[in-house]
Design an enzyme around this catalytic site. Structure first.
Site, PDB file in Angstrom:
ATOM      1  N   GLY A  10     -60.505  84.166  20.780  1.00  0.00           N
ATOM      2  CA  GLY A  10     -61.079  84.817  21.954  1.00  0.00           C
ATOM      3  C   GLY A  10     -61.836  86.076  21.556  1.00  0.00           C
ATOM      4  CD  GLU A 103     -49.784  82.701  17.031  1.00  0.00           C
ATOM      5  OE1 GLU A 103     -48.808  81.981  16.761  1.00  0.00           O
ATOM      6  OE2 GLU A 103     -50.151  82.968  18.202  1.00  0.00           O
ATOM      7  CB  THR A 126     -55.045  89.523  19.736  1.00  0.00           C
ATOM      8  OG1 THR A 126     -54.517  89.118  21.008  1.00  0.00           O
ATOM      9  CG2 THR A 126     -53.973  90.294  18.984  1.00  0.00           C
ATOM     10  CG  ASP A 128     -52.794  88.415  24.449  1.00  0.00           C
ATOM     11  OD1 ASP A 128     -53.073  88.874  25.567  1.00  0.00           O
ATOM     12  OD2 ASP A 128     -53.021  87.236  24.119  1.00  0.00           O
ATOM     13  CG  MET A 170     -55.969  87.445  29.991  1.00  0.00           C
ATOM     14  SD  MET A 170     -57.328  87.379  28.811  1.00  0.00           S
ATOM     15  CE  MET A 170     -58.400  86.185  29.646  1.00  0.00           C
ATOM     16  CD  GLU A 222     -52.887  84.340  30.275  1.00  0.00           C
ATOM     17  OE1 GLU A 222     -53.769  83.910  31.042  1.00  0.00           O
ATOM     18  OE2 GLU A 222     -53.075  84.586  29.069  1.00  0.00           O
ATOM     19  NE  ARG A 275     -60.260  86.420  26.128  1.00  0.00           N
ATOM     20  CZ  ARG A 275     -59.384  86.445  25.129  1.00  0.00           C
ATOM     21  NH1 ARG A 275     -59.498  87.352  24.192  1.00  0.00           N
ATOM     22  NH2 ARG A 275     -58.391  85.581  25.079  1.00  0.00           N
TER      23      ARG A 275
END
Length: 342
Positions: A10, A103, A126, A128, A170, A222, A275
């Site tokens: 992403g 990852e 990332t 995240d 997210m 999510e 993002r």
């Protein structure tokens, strides 16, 4: 030396800052040449390259996304994928790869280095923030800032109508964005993938908030799951790394709250807006430092490593260790913010 650079997975704010840092230092201090591979692992798989010199990286520091493009291509699932990559690296006269990704992208880099001898250096990316081995990944701070601003704005409309607003952010397996933005934005409930939630308890918190004459904000990642349910899927399709598409927990939660409390509830799904756009100052700073240290690792021949932030220092860790497990929210940390629920 000729170095290839790719960005996979992403997109996220700060990718261009890494590319700029790599190229500027590599050219100016080491005299290296660079080639950019387009669209993640698809680039070296198909030999799709673009020029990557100092003129190509001018002005890209504040830009979101990636000038190289990205994809979720998994070359390990493609027939003769490894052989094709190695042949294209030879054809392109590329001596080493700087792999910028999360990852999955870095997992491929670890496998290519350990099993097939491809010389790779990794950079953790990332929104995240779930890569082990590094305290923070770039892109996370921007995503949290965007989510926090959205929550701030939603407070006023929630209170104007005295309704529940559920904000879905997210976070497939890790609730870092939900935790940080929820706390910073003054949410009344924060739900994360690491802790299954009791819908009755959520409704109790919501009711308590209304009794205090305030409209509640519920922030949910999510990947969050109820105690008696499972993740909510957009559909059953899988990407090349075996991930399902998540979406819908916010809508499900709003319906349950409305049915159980009798209070009007609405959902806002932030999705890919988290993002996009220009990276924050912190993400530009961190991404640039990662780029500078990544090209140093190439210069030192320290392949199979990933640059990582430890405190305020940038260090190197084995890529395999960094991708072996996800960094998730500690239950004790989640418990700290529980005082604000309800």
């Amino acid at each position: 030396m000729r170095v290839g650079v790719l960005t996979g997975g992403g997109d996220c704010p700060g990718l261009n800052a890494v590319i700029r840092g790599v190229v500027r230092k590599g050219v100016q201090e080491y005299g290296y040449e660079f080639v950019g591979y387009r669209d993640g692992w698809r680039g070296p798989l198909e030999g799709d390259t673009i020029p990557l010199g100092i003129p190509n990286v001018r002005g890209i520091l504040p830009r979101g996304g990636t000038i190289l493009g990205s994809s979720r291509t998994n070359p390990l699932k493609v027939e003769n994928g490894v052989r094709r990559i190695k042949e294209n690296l030879v054809k392109d006269e590329v001596d080493a790869l700087i792999v910028i990704g999360g990852e999955d992208t870095l997992g491929v880099a670890a496998e290519l280095h350990q099993a097939y001898g491809v010389r790779c250096v990794g950079v953790p990316k990332t929104i995240d923030n779930d890569l082990s081995g590094t305290d923070y990944t770039f892109g996370f701070d921007t995503a949290v800032s965007i989510a926090t601003e959205a929550i701030d704005r939603l407070h006023t409309t929630a209170e104007s109508h005295m309704r529940v607003l559920v904000v879905e952010v997210m976070g497939r397996h890790a609730g870092w964005i939900a935790l940080h933005s929820g706390l910073a934005g003054g949410a009344n409930v924060i739900l994360i993938p690491e802790q299954r939630f009791d819908i009755d308890q959520v409704c109790t918190w919501v009711t308590s908030r209304f009794q205090a004459t305030y409209a509640p904000i519920v922030v949910v990642a999510e990947g969050a799951m109820p105690q008696d349910g499972d993740v909510v899927l957009k559909d059953g399709s899988l990407d090349s790394f075996g991930h399902v598409r998540l979406s819908g927990i916010g809508e499900w939660l709003a319906k349950e709250i409305e049915q159980r409390t009798g209070k009007e509830a609405r959902t806002t799904v932030l999705g890919h807006v988290q993002r996009g756009g220009t990276p924050t100052a912190f993400d530009r700073w961190l991404a640039t430092r990662f780029g500078l240290h990544a090209i140093e690792a190439v210069r030192d021949g320290d392949f199979g490593t990933m640059v990582a932030l430890r405190g305020t220092d940038v260090v190197r860790v084995p890529i395999g260790d960094a991708t072996a497990r996800l960094k998730t929210v500690d239950p004790a940390l989640y418990a700290e913010v529980g005082v604000f629920f309800g």
